[in-house]
Enzyme design. Structure first.
Site, PDB file in Angstrom:
ATOM      1  N   VAL A  68      15.857  11.032  -1.564  1.00  0.00           N
ATOM      2  CA  VAL A  68      14.673  10.726  -2.372  1.00  0.00           C
ATOM      3  C   VAL A  68      13.566  11.767  -2.171  1.00  0.00           C
ATOM      4  CG1 VAL A  68      14.980   8.223  -2.598  1.00  0.00           C
ATOM      5  CG2 VAL A  68      13.834   9.151  -0.561  1.00  0.00           C
ATOM      6  N   ASN A  94      11.493   2.414  -2.070  1.00  0.00           N
ATOM      7  CA  ASN A  94      11.663   1.650  -0.839  1.00  0.00           C
ATOM      8  C   ASN A  94      12.313   2.434   0.308  1.00  0.00           C
ATOM      9  OD1 ASN A  94      12.225  -0.938   0.744  1.00  0.00           O
ATOM     10  ND2 ASN A  94      14.288  -0.172   0.318  1.00  0.00           N
ATOM     11  N   SER A 146       4.073  -0.663   5.038  1.00  0.00           N
ATOM     12  CA  SER A 146       4.444  -1.404   6.250  1.00  0.00           C
ATOM     13  C   SER A 146       3.194  -1.989   6.872  1.00  0.00           C
ATOM     14  CB  SER A 146       5.094  -0.448   7.257  1.00  0.00           C
ATOM     15  OG  SER A 146       5.189  -1.050   8.536  1.00  0.00           O
ATOM     16  N   TYR A 159       5.245   7.971  11.100  1.00  0.00           N
ATOM     17  CA  TYR A 159       5.576   6.752  10.335  1.00  0.00           C
ATOM     18  C   TYR A 159       4.302   6.071   9.853  1.00  0.00           C
ATOM     19  CZ  TYR A 159       7.931   2.368   9.088  1.00  0.00           C
ATOM     20  OH  TYR A 159       8.414   1.276   8.408  1.00  0.00           O
ATOM     21  N   ALA A 161       1.303   7.303   9.592  1.00  0.00           N
ATOM     22  CA  ALA A 161       0.574   8.181   8.659  1.00  0.00           C
ATOM     23  C   ALA A 161       1.196   8.091   7.266  1.00  0.00           C
ATOM     24  CB  ALA A 161       0.602   9.621   9.168  1.00  0.00           C
ATOM     25  N   SER A 162       2.525   8.103   7.196  1.00  0.00           N
ATOM     26  CA  SER A 162       3.183   8.050   5.883  1.00  0.00           C
ATOM     27  C   SER A 162       2.933   6.710   5.208  1.00  0.00           C
ATOM     28  CB  SER A 162       4.691   8.301   6.022  1.00  0.00           C
ATOM     29  OG  SER A 162       5.344   7.225   6.672  1.00  0.00           O
ATOM     30  N   LYS A 163       2.969   5.628   5.988  1.00  0.00           N
ATOM     31  CA  LYS A 163       2.813   4.297   5.393  1.00  0.00           C
ATOM     32  C   LYS A 163       1.365   4.054   4.942  1.00  0.00           C
ATOM     33  CE  LYS A 163       7.098   3.036   5.689  1.00  0.00           C
ATOM     34  NZ  LYS A 163       7.884   2.865   4.458  1.00  0.00           N
TER      35      LYS A 163
HETATM   36  N1  LIG Z   1      12.789  -3.394   8.746  1.00  0.00           N
HETATM   37  C1  LIG Z   1      11.500  -3.587   8.942  1.00  0.00           C
HETATM   38  O1  LIG Z   1      11.116  -4.350   9.848  1.00  0.00           O
HETATM   39  C2  LIG Z   1      10.476  -2.889   8.070  1.00  0.00           C
HETATM   40  C3  LIG Z   1       9.134  -3.228   8.229  1.00  0.00           C
HETATM   41  C4  LIG Z   1       8.177  -2.620   7.436  1.00  0.00           C
HETATM   42  C5  LIG Z   1       8.563  -1.668   6.497  1.00  0.00           C
HETATM   43  N2  LIG Z   1       9.869  -1.346   6.373  1.00  0.00           N
HETATM   44  C6  LIG Z   1      10.220  -0.349   5.355  1.00  0.00           C
HETATM   45  O2  LIG Z   1      11.183  -0.897   4.482  1.00  0.00           O
HETATM   46  C7  LIG Z   1      11.914   0.167   3.870  1.00  0.00           C
HETATM   47  C8  LIG Z   1      13.397  -0.158   3.938  1.00  0.00           C
HETATM   48  O3  LIG Z   1      13.784  -0.133   5.304  1.00  0.00           O
HETATM   49  P1  LIG Z   1      14.882  -1.123   5.916  1.00  0.00           P
HETATM   50  O4  LIG Z   1      14.247  -1.832   7.031  1.00  0.00           O
HETATM   51  O5  LIG Z   1      15.558  -1.872   4.850  1.00  0.00           O
HETATM   52  O6  LIG Z   1      15.828  -0.035   6.608  1.00  0.00           O
HETATM   53  P2  LIG Z   1      17.336   0.387   6.385  1.00  0.00           P
HETATM   54  O7  LIG Z   1      17.532   1.500   7.359  1.00  0.00           O
HETATM   55  O8  LIG Z   1      18.227  -0.796   6.424  1.00  0.00           O
HETATM   56  O9  LIG Z   1      17.346   0.956   4.892  1.00  0.00           O
HETATM   57  C9  LIG Z   1      16.783   2.187   4.548  1.00  0.00           C
HETATM   58  C10 LIG Z   1      17.673   2.836   3.499  1.00  0.00           C
HETATM   59  O10 LIG Z   1      17.065   4.074   3.109  1.00  0.00           O
HETATM   60  C11 LIG Z   1      18.079   5.048   2.995  1.00  0.00           C
HETATM   61  N3  LIG Z   1      17.541   6.390   3.157  1.00  0.00           N
HETATM   62  C12 LIG Z   1      17.072   6.971   4.299  1.00  0.00           C
HETATM   63  N4  LIG Z   1      16.707   8.231   4.053  1.00  0.00           N
HETATM   64  C13 LIG Z   1      16.930   8.458   2.732  1.00  0.00           C
HETATM   65  C14 LIG Z   1      16.750   9.582   1.884  1.00  0.00           C
HETATM   66  N5  LIG Z   1      16.268  10.740   2.337  1.00  0.00           N
HETATM   67  N6  LIG Z   1      17.089   9.459   0.576  1.00  0.00           N
HETATM   68  C15 LIG Z   1      17.589   8.301   0.091  1.00  0.00           C
HETATM   69  N7  LIG Z   1      17.790   7.201   0.866  1.00  0.00           N
HETATM   70  C16 LIG Z   1      17.460   7.289   2.160  1.00  0.00           C
HETATM   71  C17 LIG Z   1      19.056   4.693   4.101  1.00  0.00           C
HETATM   72  O11 LIG Z   1      20.344   5.282   3.888  1.00  0.00           O
HETATM   73  C18 LIG Z   1      19.074   3.172   4.025  1.00  0.00           C
HETATM   74  O12 LIG Z   1      20.063   2.704   3.138  1.00  0.00           O
HETATM   75  C19 LIG Z   1      11.503   1.435   4.592  1.00  0.00           C
HETATM   76  O13 LIG Z   1      10.555   2.135   3.819  1.00  0.00           O
HETATM   77  C20 LIG Z   1      10.857   0.914   5.866  1.00  0.00           C
HETATM   78  O14 LIG Z   1       9.913   1.813   6.402  1.00  0.00           O
HETATM   79  C21 LIG Z   1      10.839  -1.924   7.123  1.00  0.00           C
END
Ligand SMILES: NC(=O)c1ccc[n+]([C@@H]2O[C@H](COP(=O)([O-])OP(=O)(O)OC[C@H]3O[C@@H](n4cnc5c(N)ncnc54)[C@H](O)[C@@H]3O)[C@@H](O)[C@H]2O)c1
Length: 259
Positions: A68, A94, A146, A159, A161-163
């Site tokens: 992405v 996402n 996040s 992380y 900073a990006s969020k």
């Molecule tokens: N899990 C949590 O507790 C939590 C909390 C707050 C925010 N988030 C955010 O939710 C979002 C989803 O995370 P998740 O927890 O489902 O994690 P996850 O690791 O299960 O899913 C993330 C997905 O993103 C894909 N990905 C990573 N780098 C990529 C790239 N360069 N191009 C395309 N796809 C890519 C991965 O292959 C994976 O399928 C993220 O932005 C994360 O920061 C997660």
């Protein structure tokens, strides 16, 4: 696919990070609610497994495998939405990564990679998606930020900073395009049951080490499931949230309300 309520019937949605976690959970729920999907992820095998699962259940989807962080992926995803389904209504930005480390040890390349995957990706996707949403007379963009955009702890340098940057980008798009029918909101999940937290637990010596921290930080007392987060995304994606734009929605079991 037999829809539950058809809350997204006749809508086309792009979902990034769709191969696992929150993205996968949302893809399954969107498909159940009647959306046509373009699923984007860098993990090809897992992405194809999710697509197969959706098709087996009667849903309609296509996949784009790529990072992405690259304009090429955004172009491909938006072009595929239009060529396959005729329009684009919903963009769920996402995908994200979370390498941790103290700023003094944090490699410049890692900083650049986190900002590219977590934040620049949203700029690229929006740049390509907004013109198609304008042609469709409106749309809904949901960006995954996040709880760590506002509350952080040592080690989450890039992380957090990006969020936090995602909140600013979301508000800017909302004020620029809401009048033209395109809404833009960010979500702030707390602890969610996904691979990201399995990896974090592994780095700490196991889930037994992580769980007491989750219980202390998130008054809900447990992690959210991906399905529970997906229901909030569904609300923002659907016309039910037609006056909601520029908001930052906490989905964190009161974590951000606690001292
Ligand atoms: N899990 C949590 O507790 C939590 C909390 C707050 C925010 N988030 C955010 O939710 C979002 C989803 O995370 P998740 O927890 O489902 O994690 P996850 O690791 O299960 O899913 C993330 C997905 O993103 C894909 N990905 C990573 N780098 C990529 C790239 N360069 N191009 C395309 N796809 C890519 C991965 O292959 C994976 O399928 C993220 O932005 C994360 O920061 C997660």
């Amino acid at each position: 696919m037999s829809t539950k309520q058809g809350r997204l019937s006749s809508k086309t949605a792009i979902i990034t990070g769709a191969a696992s976690g929150i993205g996968k959970g949302t893809a399954l729920l969107f498909a159940e609610e009647g959306a046509n999907l373009i699923l984007v992820d860098i993990s090809e095998d897992k992405l194809n497994e999710v697509a197969a699962e959706i098709r087996e259940l009667g849903g309609s989807c296509e996949v784009v495998c790529g990072s992405v962080g690259l304009m090429k992926t955004a172009e491909e995803a938006v072009a595929l939405a239009v060529s396959t389904y005729g329009k684009l209504d919903i963009l769920f930005n996402n995908a994200g990564i979370m390498p941790v480390g103290d700023i003094l040890d944090y490699a410049e390349e890692t900083w650049d990679q986190v900002l590219q995957v977590n934040l620049k990706s949203m700029f690229l996707m929006c740049k390509k998606a907004i013109p198609e949403m304008l042609k469709a007379n409106g749309g809904s963009i949901i960006n995954t930020s996040s709880v760590m955009a506002n509350l952080t702890e040592p080690g989450y340098t890039a992380y957090s900073a990006s969020k936090a940057g995602i909140i600013g980008l979301t508000k800017e798009i909302a004020v620029s395009y809401t009048e033209k029918g395109i809404r833009c909101n960010s979500i702030a999940p707390g602890w969610v049951e996904t691979d990201m937290n399995v990896k974090l637990a592994d780095s700490m010596g196991g889930m037994d080490k992580l769980y007491p921290i989750i219980k202390q930080q998130q008054p809900l007392g447990r992690m959210a499931t991906t399905r529970e987060v997906a229901y909030a995304v569904l609300f923002l994606a659907s016309d039910e949230s037609i006056v909601v734009s520029g908001s930052h929605l906490a989905i964190d079991g009161a974590a951000s309300a606690a001292i």
